[in-house]
Design a protein around this motif. Structure first.
Motif, PDB file in Angstrom:
ATOM      1  N   LYS A 299       0.825  -1.220   0.000  1.00 21.17           N
ATOM      2  CA  LYS A 299       0.000   0.000   0.000  1.00 21.17           C
ATOM      3  C   LYS A 299       0.857   1.267   0.000  1.00 21.17           C
ATOM      4  N   VAL A 300       1.927   1.285  -0.769  1.00 18.74           N
ATOM      5  CA  VAL A 300       2.762   2.474  -0.906  1.00 18.74           C
ATOM      6  C   VAL A 300       2.997   2.745  -2.391  1.00 18.74           C
ATOM      7  N   PHE A 301       3.405   3.975  -2.675  1.00 19.20           N
ATOM      8  CA  PHE A 301       3.827   4.351  -4.012  1.00 19.20           C
ATOM      9  C   PHE A 301       5.322   4.650  -3.954  1.00 19.20           C
ATOM     10  N   ILE A 302       6.044   4.121  -4.911  1.00 15.45           N
ATOM     11  CA  ILE A 302       7.480   4.371  -5.008  1.00 15.45           C
ATOM     12  C   ILE A 302       7.701   5.137  -6.301  1.00 15.45           C
ATOM     13  N   THR A 303       8.215   6.364  -6.168  1.00 15.90           N
ATOM     14  CA  THR A 303       8.216   7.302  -7.287  1.00 15.90           C
ATOM     15  C   THR A 303       9.613   7.841  -7.563  1.00 15.90           C
ATOM     16  N   PRO A 304      10.110   7.732  -8.811  1.00 22.56           N
ATOM     17  CA  PRO A 304      11.353   8.414  -9.171  1.00 22.56           C
ATOM     18  C   PRO A 304      11.089   9.908  -9.350  1.00 22.56           C
ATOM     19  N   MET A 305      11.877  10.736  -8.688  1.00 24.17           N
ATOM     20  CA  MET A 305      11.696  12.182  -8.752  1.00 24.17           C
ATOM     21  C   MET A 305      13.009  12.885  -9.037  1.00 24.17           C
ATOM     22  N   GLU A 306      12.939  14.176  -9.265  1.00 25.70           N
ATOM     23  CA  GLU A 306      14.137  14.959  -9.566  1.00 25.70           C
ATOM     24  C   GLU A 306      15.177  14.853  -8.455  1.00 25.70           C
ATOM     25  N   GLU A 307      14.710  14.815  -7.227  1.00 22.52           N
ATOM     26  CA  GLU A 307      15.619  14.874  -6.078  1.00 22.52           C
ATOM     27  C   GLU A 307      15.935  13.497  -5.510  1.00 22.52           C
ATOM     28  N   GLY A 308      15.500  12.434  -6.188  1.00 22.66           N
ATOM     29  CA  GLY A 308      15.797  11.104  -5.705  1.00 22.66           C
ATOM     30  C   GLY A 308      14.594  10.181  -5.800  1.00 22.66           C
ATOM     31  N   LEU A 309      14.548   9.206  -4.919  1.00 22.01           N
ATOM     32  CA  LEU A 309      13.481   8.217  -4.900  1.00 22.01           C
ATOM     33  C   LEU A 309      12.599   8.476  -3.688  1.00 22.01           C
ATOM     34  N   ARG A 310      11.301   8.562  -3.923  1.00 18.89           N
ATOM     35  CA  ARG A 310      10.349   8.814  -2.836  1.00 18.89           C
ATOM     36  C   ARG A 310       9.462   7.596  -2.642  1.00 18.89           C
ATOM     37  N   VAL A 311       9.338   7.149  -1.398  1.00 15.32           N
ATOM     38  CA  VAL A 311       8.368   6.115  -1.050  1.00 15.32           C
ATOM     39  C   VAL A 311       7.350   6.772  -0.120  1.00 15.32           C
ATOM     40  N   ALA A 312       6.083   6.711  -0.533  1.00 17.69           N
ATOM     41  CA  ALA A 312       5.043   7.445   0.188  1.00 17.69           C
ATOM     42  C   ALA A 312       3.855   6.535   0.445  1.00 17.69           C
ATOM     43  N   GLY A 313       3.233   6.724   1.597  1.00 20.08           N
ATOM     44  CA  GLY A 313       2.067   5.930   1.920  1.00 20.08           C
ATOM     45  C   GLY A 313       1.681   6.066   3.370  1.00 20.08           C
ATOM     46  N   SER A 314       1.027   5.044   3.911  1.00 20.03           N
ATOM     47  CA  SER A 314       0.547   4.987   5.281  1.00 20.03           C
ATOM     48  C   SER A 314      -0.731   5.803   5.439  1.00 20.03           C
ATOM     49  N   VAL A 315      -1.633   5.315   6.258  1.00 17.34           N
ATOM     50  CA  VAL A 315      -2.837   6.040   6.651  1.00 17.34           C
ATOM     51  C   VAL A 315      -2.877   6.052   8.165  1.00 17.34           C
ATOM     52  N   GLU A 316      -2.794   7.239   8.730  1.00 18.08           N
ATOM     53  CA  GLU A 316      -2.814   7.393  10.178  1.00 18.08           C
ATOM     54  C   GLU A 316      -3.907   8.384  10.570  1.00 18.08           C
ATOM     55  N   PHE A 317      -4.798   7.949  11.447  1.00 14.65           N
ATOM     56  CA  PHE A 317      -5.823   8.837  11.994  1.00 14.65           C
ATOM     57  C   PHE A 317      -5.312   9.370  13.327  1.00 14.65           C
ATOM     58  N   ALA A 318      -4.974  10.644  13.380  1.00 14.41           N
ATOM     59  CA  ALA A 318      -4.517  11.232  14.637  1.00 14.41           C
ATOM     60  C   ALA A 318      -4.845  12.721  14.713  1.00 14.41           C
ATOM     61  N   GLY A 319      -5.653  13.216  13.777  1.00 16.50           N
ATOM     62  CA  GLY A 319      -6.077  14.609  13.831  1.00 16.50           C
ATOM     63  C   GLY A 319      -5.072  15.570  13.245  1.00 16.50           C
ATOM     64  N   LEU A 320      -5.446  16.839  13.291  1.00 14.99           N
ATOM     65  CA  LEU A 320      -4.651  17.893  12.678  1.00 14.99           C
ATOM     66  C   LEU A 320      -3.539  18.416  13.572  1.00 14.99           C
ATOM     67  N   ASP A 321      -3.617  18.156  14.861  1.00 15.91           N
ATOM     68  CA  ASP A 321      -2.715  18.841  15.783  1.00 15.91           C
ATOM     69  C   ASP A 321      -1.602  17.973  16.358  1.00 15.91           C
ATOM     70  N   ALA A 322      -1.721  16.644  16.262  1.00 19.21           N
ATOM     71  CA  ALA A 322      -0.675  15.773  16.806  1.00 19.21           C
ATOM     72  C   ALA A 322       0.600  15.892  15.983  1.00 19.21           C
ATOM     73  N   PRO A 323       1.758  15.787  16.618  1.00 22.79           N
ATOM     74  CA  PRO A 323       3.018  15.869  15.863  1.00 22.79           C
ATOM     75  C   PRO A 323       3.211  14.629  14.998  1.00 22.79           C
ATOM     76  N   PRO A 324       4.094  14.706  14.016  1.00 22.18           N
ATOM     77  CA  PRO A 324       4.381  13.533  13.183  1.00 22.18           C
ATOM     78  C   PRO A 324       4.904  12.367  14.012  1.00 22.18           C
ATOM     79  N   ASN A 325       4.594  11.168  13.567  1.00 23.20           N
ATOM     80  CA  ASN A 325       5.028   9.943  14.212  1.00 23.20           C
ATOM     81  C   ASN A 325       6.174   9.355  13.386  1.00 23.20           C
ATOM     82  N   GLU A 326       7.378   9.589  13.818  1.00 18.83           N
ATOM     83  CA  GLU A 326       8.551   9.196  13.040  1.00 18.83           C
ATOM     84  C   GLU A 326       8.584   7.692  12.777  1.00 18.83           C
ATOM     85  N   ALA A 327       8.032   6.915  13.693  1.00 19.30           N
ATOM     86  CA  ALA A 327       8.030   5.459  13.504  1.00 19.30           C
ATOM     87  C   ALA A 327       7.213   5.061  12.284  1.00 19.30           C
ATOM     88  N   ARG A 328       6.123   5.785  12.007  1.00 14.50           N
ATOM     89  CA  ARG A 328       5.322   5.478  10.831  1.00 14.50           C
ATOM     90  C   ARG A 328       6.119   5.718   9.552  1.00 14.50           C
TER      91      ARG A 328
END
Length: 417
Positions: A299-328
């Motif tokens: 369930k991720v997208f792996i994309t070649p980009m100008e600045e390198g390789l990006r892997v993007a995904g994950s769905v986390e429900f934690a609202g607008l105000d919680a800080p990022p979860n580095e483990a995710r």
């Protein structure tokens, strides 16, 4: 109170890619929009996977989704995560999400999404050609990866729905898969290739290019946080910002995941939830990749980009105000290694952003019935980049008094009651 010099102004609330595309089309028509951008650190426009997927008309809530949710939620490394403290807040949205998986609602959502997205590649090229930036688009297709036929069969309903709405796809065996992407792990033996899909090689630069075009054509982009909509009777007449009030003849609300907060004081309750997504950007991954690949089991997208390789995904429900979860974010590296076992992960940077998601996967676009002067363009979920250019085109055309060949009714805010 600040007024426009000509007594008429269209204010676009939100400087993400959707709001900017609306403003670009308004500016092209000589309407000189004012974009108010809060410069939020976790807006999704710059950090998305870069996919331009006009055939992605299957909503996230498909028949049978209820059976999948418990397994996803109990896997701490799964694609869907809801912290214990957010369960009660997430439950009303999840119940609506499951209800949206009824077959009739799925068909209606797919039809609506198809009507919006079918011309997305052309709409993106229209903007980028005018700005001399067609190099931002890579037109090499996308590839969904499967370990075997049984795994691919799990996506059969979604793929068939997309095919019925005109998406061209090719089923590849291992040899054909490897001919296009030889570095993909041999664990993946099947693929669905979407030759007409594409990607953006730098979403952050795309935002800058569209913004520059707005300014070039006489529009304005200003940093300001909109805290409320200004109303007189049943009409929206402007916005209240952290720097004062701004009058407007019409307001377009394109504030992404923050949009529902601005509508609530008007008595309009839209079930908008942020599905927080993450990416890892690797400047020197040592992987040669010609197009987006998406492993179905990850369930991720792996994309070649100008600045390198990006892997993007994950769905986390934690609202607008919680800080990022580095483990995710770090979990994405495991997803990446499953596809490219020899990938280099040194020097990677992480990011989190807020996808504005509605239970039926259909954004809110068009005028509000009960409030004159207020238009909406938000809730594009996982398809914000794809849907931005066509949304901008139809909203701007309608605001300019033209008659776009587009039915706004399936996208109304009022559909939620």
């Amino acid at each position: 109170m600040e007024n426009a010099s000509n007594g008429s102004r269209i204010v676009v609330v939100g400087g993400g890619i959707v709001g900017l595309c609306v403003a670009w089309h308004l500016a092209r028509r000589g309407l000189r929009p004012l974009v108010l951008d809060a410069r939020r650190p976790h807006a999704a426009s710059a950090g998305n996977a870069g996919a331009i997927s006009h055939g992605s008309v299957a909503p996230l809530a498909m028949p049978g989704v209820l059976r999948q949710v418990p397994q996803m939620l109990t896997d701490p490394a799964g694609a869907l995560h809801i912290p214990a403290g957010y369960w009660l807040r997430a439950m009303p949205w999840l119940l609506r999400f499951v209800a949206s998986a009824r077959r009739d609602r799925v068909e209606a959502a797919a039809t609506a999404l198809a009507s919006l997205l079918f011309g997305a590649p052309e709409r993106h090229r229209e903007i980028l050609a005018a700005e001399g930036a067609l190099d931002l688009i890579r037109q090499e297709g996308q590839m969904y990866l499967y370990r075997d036929d049984a795994q691919m069969a799990k996506d059969a309903a979604s793929l068939e729905l997309r095919r019925r709405h005109g998406l061209r796809m090719e089923v590849l065996d291992r040899a054909a898969l490897a001919a296009l992407e030889p570095e993909v792990s041999p664990a993946y033996t099947r693929a669905v290739f979407l030759p007409d899909h594409g990607s953006c090689v730098n979403p952050a630069r795309m935002v800058q290019v569209v913004a520059a075009g707005i300014r070039r054509m006489g529009g304005e982009i200003r940093e300001a946080e909109v805290r409320a909509l200004r109303i007189e009777g049943r009409r929206v007449t402007g916005v209240v910002t952290d720097a004062g009030e701004v009058a407007a003849d019409r307001v377009v609300l394109a504030a992404g995941a923050w949009s529902a907060r601005l509508l609530a004081p008007l008595g309009i309750k839209v079930p908008l939830e942020t599905q927080r997504g993450y990416h890892v950007m690797l400047p020197d991954a040592g992987v040669k990749l010609g197009r987006i690949v998406a492993p179905a089991d990850r369930k991720v997208f792996i994309t070649p980009m100008e600045e390198g390789l990006r892997v993007a995904g994950s769905v986390e429900f934690a609202g607008l105000d919680a800080p990022p979860n580095e483990a995710r974010a770090r979990l994405l590296l495991g997803d990446l290694r499953a596809v490219f076992p020899n990938v280099r992960t040194e020097g990677g940077t992480t990011w989190m952003g807020h996808r504005p998601c509605l239970p039926d996967s259909v954004p809110v676009i068009g005028p509000l019935k009960a409030w004159d002067g207020l238009w909406c363009a938000f809730g594009h979920g996982h398809l914000g980049l794809t849907g931005s250019a066509p949304t901008g085109a139809v909203v701007a055309a309608a605001l300019a008094g033209e008659k776009p060949n587009f039915d706004f009714s399936p996208f109304s805010a009022e559909r939620f009651g």
